[in-house]
Motif scaffolding. Structure first.
Motif, PDB file in Angstrom:
ATOM      1  N   ALA A  96       9.735  -2.070  -7.111  1.00 34.48           N
ATOM      2  CA  ALA A  96      10.153  -2.346  -5.737  1.00 34.48           C
ATOM      3  C   ALA A  96       9.411  -1.458  -4.745  1.00 34.48           C
ATOM      4  CB  ALA A  96      11.658  -2.153  -5.603  1.00 34.48           C
ATOM      5  N   ARG A  97       9.349  -0.166  -5.018  1.00 32.54           N
ATOM      6  CA  ARG A  97       8.686   0.758  -4.110  1.00 32.54           C
ATOM      7  C   ARG A  97       7.182   0.502  -4.085  1.00 32.54           C
ATOM      8  NH1 ARG A  97      11.839   4.741  -2.388  1.00 32.54           N
ATOM      9  NH2 ARG A  97      10.057   6.039  -1.854  1.00 32.54           N
ATOM     10  N   ALA A  98       6.589   0.278  -5.252  1.00 32.56           N
ATOM     11  CA  ALA A  98       5.151   0.013  -5.302  1.00 32.56           C
ATOM     12  C   ALA A  98       4.802  -1.266  -4.546  1.00 32.56           C
ATOM     13  CB  ALA A  98       4.685  -0.086  -6.756  1.00 32.56           C
ATOM     14  N   SER A  99       5.660  -2.289  -4.647  1.00 30.14           N
ATOM     15  CA  SER A  99       5.394  -3.552  -3.965  1.00 30.14           C
ATOM     16  C   SER A  99       5.384  -3.376  -2.452  1.00 30.14           C
ATOM     17  CB  SER A  99       6.441  -4.597  -4.362  1.00 30.14           C
ATOM     18  OG  SER A  99       6.332  -4.929  -5.723  1.00 30.14           O
ATOM     19  N   VAL A 100       6.383  -2.660  -1.930  1.00 28.48           N
ATOM     20  CA  VAL A 100       6.452  -2.447  -0.488  1.00 28.48           C
ATOM     21  C   VAL A 100       5.198  -1.742   0.011  1.00 28.48           C
ATOM     22  CG1 VAL A 100       7.687  -1.233   1.344  1.00 28.48           C
ATOM     23  CG2 VAL A 100       8.961  -2.448  -0.425  1.00 28.48           C
ATOM     24  N   ALA A 138       6.424   4.194   6.200  1.00 28.81           N
ATOM     25  CA  ALA A 138       6.893   5.573   6.347  1.00 28.81           C
ATOM     26  C   ALA A 138       8.328   5.710   5.845  1.00 28.81           C
ATOM     27  CB  ALA A 138       6.806   5.993   7.818  1.00 28.81           C
ATOM     28  N   TRP A 139       9.165   4.731   6.145  1.00 25.73           N
ATOM     29  CA  TRP A 139      10.559   4.749   5.704  1.00 25.73           C
ATOM     30  C   TRP A 139      10.633   4.728   4.181  1.00 25.73           C
ATOM     31  CZ3 TRP A 139      14.718   0.814   7.882  1.00 25.73           C
ATOM     32  CH2 TRP A 139      15.984   1.233   7.478  1.00 25.73           C
ATOM     33  N   ALA A 140       9.812   3.885   3.547  1.00 26.82           N
ATOM     34  CA  ALA A 140       9.837   3.795   2.092  1.00 26.82           C
ATOM     35  C   ALA A 140       9.430   5.115   1.443  1.00 26.82           C
ATOM     36  CB  ALA A 140       8.907   2.674   1.629  1.00 26.82           C
ATOM     37  N   ILE A 141       8.423   5.782   2.010  1.00 28.89           N
ATOM     38  CA  ILE A 141       7.960   7.043   1.430  1.00 28.89           C
ATOM     39  C   ILE A 141       8.978   8.157   1.639  1.00 28.89           C
ATOM     40  CG2 ILE A 141       6.200   8.851   1.632  1.00 28.89           C
ATOM     41  CD1 ILE A 141       4.148   6.690   2.150  1.00 28.89           C
ATOM     42  N   LEU A 142       9.563   8.204   2.829  1.00 31.58           N
ATOM     43  CA  LEU A 142      10.483   9.294   3.162  1.00 31.58           C
ATOM     44  C   LEU A 142      11.861   9.124   2.545  1.00 31.58           C
ATOM     45  CD1 LEU A 142       9.552   9.797   6.928  1.00 31.58           C
ATOM     46  CD2 LEU A 142       8.879  11.214   4.972  1.00 31.58           C
ATOM     47  N   ASP A 143      12.249   7.887   2.248  1.00 32.76           N
ATOM     48  CA  ASP A 143      13.563   7.625   1.666  1.00 32.76           C
ATOM     49  C   ASP A 143      13.485   7.811   0.153  1.00 32.76           C
ATOM     50  OD1 ASP A 143      16.343   6.690   1.784  1.00 32.76           O
ATOM     51  OD2 ASP A 143      15.575   4.915   0.756  1.00 32.76           O
ATOM     52  N   ARG A 144      13.668   9.029  -0.310  1.00 32.71           N
ATOM     53  CA  ARG A 144      13.518   9.333  -1.719  1.00 32.71           C
ATOM     54  C   ARG A 144      14.766   8.916  -2.503  1.00 32.71           C
ATOM     55  NH1 ARG A 144       9.220   8.816  -2.100  1.00 32.71           N
ATOM     56  NH2 ARG A 144       9.357   9.539  -4.243  1.00 32.71           N
ATOM     57  N   GLY A 270      18.165   0.503  -2.775  1.00 33.28           N
ATOM     58  CA  GLY A 270      19.118   0.998  -1.788  1.00 33.28           C
ATOM     59  C   GLY A 270      18.878   0.394  -0.417  1.00 33.28           C
ATOM     60  N   ALA A 271      19.776   0.755   0.506  1.00 31.76           N
ATOM     61  CA  ALA A 271      19.673   0.233   1.870  1.00 31.76           C
ATOM     62  C   ALA A 271      18.374   0.669   2.534  1.00 31.76           C
ATOM     63  CB  ALA A 271      20.876   0.701   2.684  1.00 31.76           C
ATOM     64  N   GLY A 272      17.934   1.896   2.249  1.00 30.37           N
ATOM     65  CA  GLY A 272      16.700   2.384   2.851  1.00 30.37           C
ATOM     66  C   GLY A 272      15.497   1.557   2.440  1.00 30.37           C
ATOM     67  N   LEU A 273      15.394   1.244   1.150  1.00 25.16           N
ATOM     68  CA  LEU A 273      14.256   0.456   0.677  1.00 25.16           C
ATOM     69  C   LEU A 273      14.333  -0.976   1.202  1.00 25.16           C
ATOM     70  CD1 LEU A 273      11.698   0.477  -1.013  1.00 25.16           C
ATOM     71  CD2 LEU A 273      13.063  -0.192  -2.993  1.00 25.16           C
ATOM     72  N   LEU A 279      11.079  -4.366   7.375  1.00 25.53           N
ATOM     73  CA  LEU A 279      10.115  -4.009   8.412  1.00 25.53           C
ATOM     74  C   LEU A 279       8.698  -4.400   8.012  1.00 25.53           C
ATOM     75  CD1 LEU A 279      11.350  -0.490   9.630  1.00 25.53           C
ATOM     76  CD2 LEU A 279      11.571  -2.696  10.784  1.00 25.53           C
ATOM     77  N   VAL A 280       8.331  -4.139   6.759  1.00 21.93           N
ATOM     78  CA  VAL A 280       6.991  -4.494   6.298  1.00 21.93           C
ATOM     79  C   VAL A 280       6.806  -6.010   6.315  1.00 21.93           C
ATOM     80  CG1 VAL A 280       5.437  -4.495   4.310  1.00 21.93           C
ATOM     81  CG2 VAL A 280       6.653  -2.407   4.927  1.00 21.93           C
ATOM     82  N   ALA A 281       7.804  -6.756   5.844  1.00 26.50           N
ATOM     83  CA  ALA A 281       7.691  -8.212   5.798  1.00 26.50           C
ATOM     84  C   ALA A 281       7.545  -8.809   7.200  1.00 26.50           C
ATOM     85  CB  ALA A 281       8.902  -8.810   5.091  1.00 26.50           C
ATOM     86  N   ILE A 282       8.382  -8.348   8.138  1.00 23.28           N
ATOM     87  CA  ILE A 282       8.286  -8.849   9.512  1.00 23.28           C
ATOM     88  C   ILE A 282       6.942  -8.460  10.116  1.00 23.28           C
ATOM     89  CG2 ILE A 282       9.263  -8.683  11.836  1.00 23.28           C
ATOM     90  CD1 ILE A 282      11.996  -8.183  10.487  1.00 23.28           C
TER      91      ILE A 282
END
Length: 300
Positions: A96-100, A138-144, A270-273, A279-282
């Motif tokens: 999931a994280r890698a895809s984003v 940025a959100w995906a990276i910071l939301d650990r 999670g909600a953060g991801l 955001l990335v999709a839009i």
């Protein structure tokens, strides 16, 4: 072959299916990494794809022109960086994280094209898309994640893979390689990357892990379905339908990747991801939205 001026039903279904294959592709890489060391796996995939693509070109009578060696080597190097980074990323972080992060490629391509390519200026709509997608990254990276399923190193490798992918697109458009057939562009990528990745592989640990038949099946899927058949099908769609319409479906790939990671591998989302993914999709939709030229009144 008839050229279409819009995305019809067949194209829409095909593009959704192709995005689903790309999302599933991330899951396959994650699984095969359990049996094969990631860089070795990437090298084997390039070598197998080179053989398949060469045979296809011979069968179809497509000429193999190696006169553009400089750009060919460059695009092959970018391909090597892209998949070395992506395969390592999927060994360290979640699908999931890698895809984003990986499918943020259009963000970096648009920024580079704005500076390097004529006629690729960033307008208001594209700028808004870039801002949203960048915020999502940025959100995906910071939301650990707290469960230890992801790592910062893996996230950064996925981002590095996106930059390598953008380098491929820039090389294909800004060099003499733009005049080459798409099959030849892909052949340069797999021919150059195969030896680079296979030579680099021993520096990343043992080549074989806990190898099982499922891992070999995944390797075959990568070689035949994703790299060879998938790319050829994508080229056919691009040749028949508007490129902007085809590109607009790219936002589905990270959505499917994240969803399949949750469904098939039990990854936590999670909600953060989810917010970062949205955001990335839009942002990708806005970046790929075709620019409308102003209407010019016709003489009566």
């Amino acid at each position: 072959m008839e050229r279409k001026d819009h995305i019809d039903g067949f194209a829409a279904v095909s593009l959704v299916a192709f995005a689903l294959v790309l999302g599933f592709n991330q899951v396959v890489i994650k699984v095969v990494n359990e049996g094969l060391q990631p860089v070795f796996f990437a090298g084997l995939r390039s070598a197998g794809a080179a053989v398949c693509l060469w045979l296809w070109m011979v069968f179809r009578g497509v000429p193999r022109d190696f006169s553009q060696a400089g750009p060919g080597l460059l695009i092959g190097l970018c391909f090597s960086v892209e998949f070395l980074m992506l395969f390592i990323a999927l060994d360290l972080t979640t699908v999931a994280r890698a895809s984003v992060l990986f499918y943020s490629m259009p963000v970096w391509l648009a920024l580079a094209a704005h500076a390097l390519l004529p006629g690729e200026r960033i307008g208001g709509m594209k700028a808004a898309g870039l801002a949203l997608a960048f915020a999502g990254v940025a959100w995906a990276i910071l939301d650990r994640p707290s469960g230890g399923q992801g790592s910062l190193a893996g996230d950064l490798c996925a981002l590095g893979g996106a930059l390598g992918w953008a380098g491929i697109a820039l090389t294909a458009r800004a060099t003499r390689l733009s005049a080459a057939r798409p099959e030849m562009q892909l052949l340069w990528q797999v021919l150059v990357s195969a030896p680079i990745l296979l030579i680099a592989a021993p520096f990343f640990g043992p080549l074989v892990r806990d190898l099982a038949p499922v891992h070999l099946a995944g390797l075959g899927f990568q070689v035949v379905v994703v790299v060879t058949a998938g790319f050829l099908f994508w080229m056919w769609l691009i040749s028949r339908y508007p490129a902007s319409g085809v590109a607009s479906f790219s936002f589905l790939s990270p959505v499917f990747g994240a969803g399949l990671g949750w469904l098939l591998l039990g990854e936590e989302i999670g909600a953060g991801l989810l917010g970062a993914l949205a955001l990335v999709a839009i942002g990708l939709v806005l970046i790929n939205r075709p620019r409308r030229d102003p209407q010019v009144p016709q003489k009566v």
